[in-house]
Scaffold this motif. Structure first.
Motif, mmCIF file in Angstrom:
data_model
loop_
_atom_site.group_PDB
_atom_site.id
_atom_site.type_symbol
_atom_site.label_atom_id
_atom_site.label_comp_id
_atom_site.label_asym_id
_atom_site.label_seq_id
_atom_site.Cartn_x
_atom_site.Cartn_y
_atom_site.Cartn_z
ATOM 1 N N ARG A 21 -12.873 -6.011 2.302
ATOM 2 C CA ARG A 21 -13.234 -7.050 1.342
ATOM 3 C C ARG A 21 -12.104 -8.059 1.195
ATOM 4 N N SER A 22 -10.858 -7.571 1.127
ATOM 5 C CA SER A 22 -9.720 -8.477 0.985
ATOM 6 C C SER A 22 -8.432 -7.801 1.434
ATOM 7 N N VAL A 23 -7.476 -8.613 1.859
ATOM 8 C CA VAL A 23 -6.137 -8.154 2.225
ATOM 9 C C VAL A 23 -5.147 -9.129 1.601
ATOM 10 N N GLU A 24 -4.157 -8.597 0.900
ATOM 11 C CA GLU A 24 -3.133 -9.427 0.261
ATOM 12 C C GLU A 24 -1.747 -8.906 0.642
ATOM 13 N N PRO A 25 -1.154 -9.438 1.714
ATOM 14 C CA PRO A 25 0.193 -9.000 2.083
ATOM 15 C C PRO A 25 1.256 -9.676 1.223
ATOM 16 N N THR A 26 2.307 -8.936 0.914
ATOM 17 C CA THR A 26 3.421 -9.445 0.121
ATOM 18 C C THR A 26 4.725 -9.023 0.779
ATOM 19 N N LEU A 27 5.673 -9.953 0.849
ATOM 20 C CA LEU A 27 6.994 -9.665 1.382
ATOM 21 C C LEU A 27 8.012 -9.852 0.273
ATOM 22 N N LYS A 28 8.814 -8.830 0.031
ATOM 23 C CA LYS A 28 9.934 -8.925 -0.904
ATOM 24 C C LYS A 28 11.200 -8.981 -0.066
ATOM 25 N N THR A 29 11.981 -10.036 -0.214
ATOM 26 C CA THR A 29 13.171 -10.208 0.623
ATOM 27 C C THR A 29 14.312 -9.301 0.218
ATOM 28 N N GLY A 30 14.374 -8.903 -1.036
ATOM 29 C CA GLY A 30 15.446 -8.036 -1.499
ATOM 30 C C GLY A 30 16.740 -8.779 -1.808
ATOM 31 N N GLU A 51 14.243 -5.762 3.126
ATOM 32 C CA GLU A 51 12.881 -6.284 3.061
ATOM 33 C C GLU A 51 11.901 -5.171 2.742
ATOM 34 N N GLU A 52 10.890 -5.507 1.942
ATOM 35 C CA GLU A 52 9.804 -4.580 1.633
ATOM 36 C C GLU A 52 8.487 -5.284 1.915
ATOM 37 N N HIS A 53 7.605 -4.598 2.648
ATOM 38 C CA HIS A 53 6.280 -5.135 2.946
ATOM 39 C C HIS A 53 5.249 -4.338 2.159
ATOM 40 N N ASP A 54 4.518 -5.022 1.288
ATOM 41 C CA ASP A 54 3.447 -4.397 0.510
ATOM 42 C C ASP A 54 2.120 -5.021 0.906
ATOM 43 N N LEU A 55 1.082 -4.211 0.976
ATOM 44 C CA LEU A 55 -0.263 -4.676 1.312
ATOM 45 C C LEU A 55 -1.237 -4.168 0.271
ATOM 46 N N VAL A 94 2.842 2.099 8.481
ATOM 47 C CA VAL A 94 2.074 1.900 7.244
ATOM 48 C C VAL A 94 1.841 3.240 6.550
ATOM 49 N N TYR A 95 2.032 3.257 5.238
ATOM 50 C CA TYR A 95 1.844 4.479 4.449
ATOM 51 C C TYR A 95 1.182 4.117 3.126
ATOM 52 N N LEU A 96 0.500 5.093 2.543
ATOM 53 C CA LEU A 96 -0.215 4.890 1.284
ATOM 54 C C LEU A 96 0.731 5.050 0.101
ATOM 55 N N ILE A 97 0.673 4.095 -0.837
ATOM 56 C CA ILE A 97 1.439 4.181 -2.077
ATOM 57 C C ILE A 97 0.520 4.561 -3.223
ATOM 58 N N GLY A 107 -22.600 -6.044 -5.852
ATOM 59 C CA GLY A 107 -21.664 -5.784 -4.764
ATOM 60 C C GLY A 107 -21.549 -4.301 -4.475
ATOM 61 N N GLU A 108 -20.674 -4.007 -3.548
ATOM 62 C CA GLU A 108 -20.502 -2.631 -3.098
ATOM 63 C C GLU A 108 -19.302 -1.982 -3.764
ATOM 64 N N ALA A 109 -19.280 -0.676 -3.742
ATOM 65 C CA ALA A 109 -18.142 0.080 -4.258
ATOM 66 C C ALA A 109 -16.988 -0.048 -3.263
ATOM 67 N N THR A 110 -15.783 -0.168 -3.782
ATOM 68 C CA THR A 110 -14.622 -0.357 -2.914
ATOM 69 C C THR A 110 -13.488 0.591 -3.291
ATOM 70 N N ARG A 111 -12.634 0.864 -2.311
ATOM 71 C CA ARG A 111 -11.375 1.557 -2.534
ATOM 72 C C ARG A 111 -10.287 0.486 -2.496
ATOM 73 N N ASP A 112 -9.452 0.487 -3.508
ATOM 74 C CA ASP A 112 -8.329 -0.438 -3.560
ATOM 75 C C ASP A 112 -7.072 0.330 -3.189
ATOM 76 N N LEU A 113 -6.469 -0.041 -2.068
ATOM 77 C CA LEU A 113 -5.309 0.658 -1.531
ATOM 78 C C LEU A 113 -4.063 -0.208 -1.675
ATOM 79 N N THR A 114 -3.001 0.393 -2.122
ATOM 80 C CA THR A 114 -1.692 -0.253 -2.084
ATOM 81 C C THR A 114 -0.912 0.450 -0.989
ATOM 82 N N LEU A 115 -0.556 -0.305 0.041
ATOM 83 C CA LEU A 115 0.112 0.254 1.209
ATOM 84 C C LEU A 115 1.500 -0.349 1.341
#
Length: 123
Positions: A21-30, A51-55, A94-97, A107-115
């Protein structure tokens, strides 16, 4: 003259395709400010950080065959536009947080994952 835009985005995790449904990548430079005693009374520079990469990914819940999201460790996540437009982005390690669910009337049921991811590449 018609503009050409990137089409749908397909998400692959370890070779298996999932409806997204959606992807939101985030980069933290630190980077952090270095505070020193000086005449100006301001920060004069920054220190390099880690650097930290969050999805934040929202996937549709299938009727059967849902993967075990809790076991998601050292996966490869690739997003590539259809029809060859745009650039492909890949995150490795990639790992699950965090995992959550969303149920809506419309709409449909969704799983919201923070990776989290160890590396990010653009090709």
């Amino acid at each position: 003259m018609a503009d050409i835009y990137v089409g749908l985005i397909v998400l692959n995790i370890n070779g298996t395709e999932y409806e997204v449904r959606s992807v939101e990548p985030t980069l933290k430079t630190g980077r952090t400010p270095v505070k020193t005693m000086n005449r100006t009374g301001r920060v004069l520079g920054t220190a390099k950080g880690l650097e930290e990469h969050d999805l934040r990914v929202s996937v549709a819940i299938p009727k059967s065959g849902e993967p075990n999201w809790q076991a998601l460790v050292d996966a490869k996540l690739t997003i590539h536009p259809q029809d060859g437009g745009g650039t492909r982005e890949t995150w490795t390690g990639v790992y699950l947080i965090e995992i959550g669910s969303k149920y809506q009337v419309d709409g449909e049921a969704t799983r919201d994952l923070t990776l989290g991811a160890l590396n990010h590449y653009e090709e």
